[in-house]
Design a protein around this motif. Sequence first.
Motif, PDB file in Angstrom:
ATOM      1  N   UNK A 253      36.385 -10.680  79.917  1.00 55.41           N
ATOM      2  CA  UNK A 253      35.809  -9.781  80.922  1.00 55.41           C
ATOM      3  C   UNK A 253      35.842 -10.436  82.297  1.00 55.41           C
ATOM      4  N   UNK A 254      35.657 -11.757  82.289  1.00 51.50           N
ATOM      5  CA  UNK A 254      35.744 -12.532  83.529  1.00 51.50           C
ATOM      6  C   UNK A 254      37.151 -12.416  84.108  1.00 51.50           C
ATOM      7  N   UNK A 255      38.158 -12.577  83.234  1.00 54.67           N
ATOM      8  CA  UNK A 255      39.552 -12.482  83.680  1.00 54.67           C
ATOM      9  C   UNK A 255      39.882 -11.105  84.219  1.00 54.67           C
ATOM     10  N   UNK A 256      39.214 -10.073  83.692  1.00 56.10           N
ATOM     11  CA  UNK A 256      39.557  -8.745  84.203  1.00 56.10           C
ATOM     12  C   UNK A 256      38.686  -8.350  85.393  1.00 56.10           C
ATOM     13  N   UNK A 257      37.933  -9.327  85.904  1.00 54.23           N
ATOM     14  CA  UNK A 257      37.249  -9.120  87.182  1.00 54.23           C
ATOM     15  C   UNK A 257      35.973  -8.289  87.133  1.00 54.23           C
ATOM     16  N   UNK A 258      35.364  -8.193  85.948  1.00 55.63           N
ATOM     17  CA  UNK A 258      34.111  -7.440  85.824  1.00 55.63           C
ATOM     18  C   UNK A 258      32.950  -8.305  86.333  1.00 55.63           C
ATOM     19  N   UNK A 259      32.034  -7.693  87.069  1.00 52.36           N
ATOM     20  CA  UNK A 259      30.921  -8.424  87.684  1.00 52.36           C
ATOM     21  C   UNK A 259      29.950  -9.038  86.680  1.00 52.36           C
ATOM     22  N   UNK A 260      29.183 -10.039  87.137  1.00 49.88           N
ATOM     23  CA  UNK A 260      28.329 -10.846  86.259  1.00 49.88           C
ATOM     24  C   UNK A 260      27.393 -10.039  85.363  1.00 49.88           C
ATOM     25  N   UNK A 261      26.656  -9.118  85.967  1.00 52.52           N
ATOM     26  CA  UNK A 261      25.670  -8.343  85.202  1.00 52.52           C
ATOM     27  C   UNK A 261      26.300  -7.587  84.041  1.00 52.52           C
ATOM     28  N   UNK A 262      27.316  -6.801  84.410  1.00 50.79           N
ATOM     29  CA  UNK A 262      27.982  -5.954  83.440  1.00 50.79           C
ATOM     30  C   UNK A 262      28.654  -6.801  82.349  1.00 50.79           C
ATOM     31  N   UNK A 263      29.166  -7.950  82.783  1.00 44.74           N
ATOM     32  CA  UNK A 263      29.832  -8.870  81.857  1.00 44.74           C
ATOM     33  C   UNK A 263      28.860  -9.333  80.788  1.00 44.74           C
ATOM     34  N   UNK A 264      27.686  -9.782  81.257  1.00 48.77           N
ATOM     35  CA  UNK A 264      26.689 -10.298  80.321  1.00 48.77           C
ATOM     36  C   UNK A 264      26.227  -9.206  79.369  1.00 48.77           C
ATOM     37  N   UNK A 265      26.029  -8.022  79.906  1.00 45.98           N
ATOM     38  CA  UNK A 265      25.593  -6.888  79.103  1.00 45.98           C
ATOM     39  C   UNK A 265      26.602  -6.566  78.002  1.00 45.98           C
ATOM     40  N   UNK A 266      27.871  -6.448  78.421  1.00 38.02           N
ATOM     41  CA  UNK A 266      28.925  -6.088  77.470  1.00 38.02           C
ATOM     42  C   UNK A 266      29.110  -7.177  76.413  1.00 38.02           C
ATOM     43  N   UNK A 267      29.050  -8.431  76.860  1.00 38.22           N
ATOM     44  CA  UNK A 267      29.258  -9.538  75.937  1.00 38.22           C
ATOM     45  C   UNK A 267      28.123  -9.591  74.920  1.00 38.22           C
TER      46      UNK A 267
END
Length: 235
Positions: free
Chosen positions: A112-126
């Motif tokens: 998700x980091x590589x695809x440029x998704x922001x921190x909040x959303x990244x943590x949520x999705x992960x």
Amino acid sequence: MAEPLIELKDIYKIYQLGGEEVRASDGVTLTICRGEFVAIVGKSGSGKSTLMNIIGALDVPSSGSYYLGGEDVGNMGDHQLAKVRNKMIGFIFQQYNLLPKLNLLENVELPLLYSGIGTEERKEKAMESLRRVGLEEKWRNLPNQLSGGQQQRVSIARALAGSPSLILADEPTGALDSKTSRDVLDFLKQLNKEGNTIVIITHDSTIAMEAERVVRVHDGKINFDGDVNEYSAIL
Ligand SMILES: Nc1ncnc2c1ncn2[C@@H]1O[C@H](COP(=O)(O)OP(=O)(O)OP(=O)(O)O)[C@@H](O)[C@H]1O
Ligand SMILES: [Mg+2]
């Protein structure tokens, strides 16, 4: 009508080895539709990894065409291939390929980091993805604090995090004992029931039996493609 996801047409992958020609893929034509669960089987050296690398946009064929989700992947350069991989494919490997110094959440966040998704959303999705594999409470743990089966579940969570069109698993149970293999396969089946397209590469026929459709390669060619029941009848 089912919608084609993977469309390989007349795929050749030819290596020159000291004047000799090795046809790792020797005219492969294969269509896999969205929602299918397919096992690609074959003996060592038959051309499974070659196909997996092409399907997974890790490599391009010498000739032939490859469309993934309608996009012409067969002629892409490295940069474009990397984008396609990140956007469309979740990979599961035999050795999990988790980064040892990152905790589970950070490992799952990586694509998700590589695809440029922001921190909040990244943590949520992960975290949501870790929840799906039943490991959300362990999010702070490091990979080596888990069993093999749990590590493979983290790698499945990582594969799922970006909601890919395709889940591509290369010998996903190769490093696991039979009970744990069972769990991982059941989980993959469950994901398929939920609508995910899954392609497993394996040399193991009993693993292939878990899929709906089996494609067998031999000397770079497909020599069987059919329903798993047909496949079990010829074993
Ligand atoms: N980079 C390369 N250069 C030359 N020959 C290659 C290369 N990669 C693969 N081959 C050859 O292509 C054929 C298919 O290899 P591939 O790795 O696809 O087999 P496989 O079915 O994945 O085998 P295994 O089950 O052992 O992993 C083999 O004969 C192999 O030696
Ligand atoms: Mg291989």
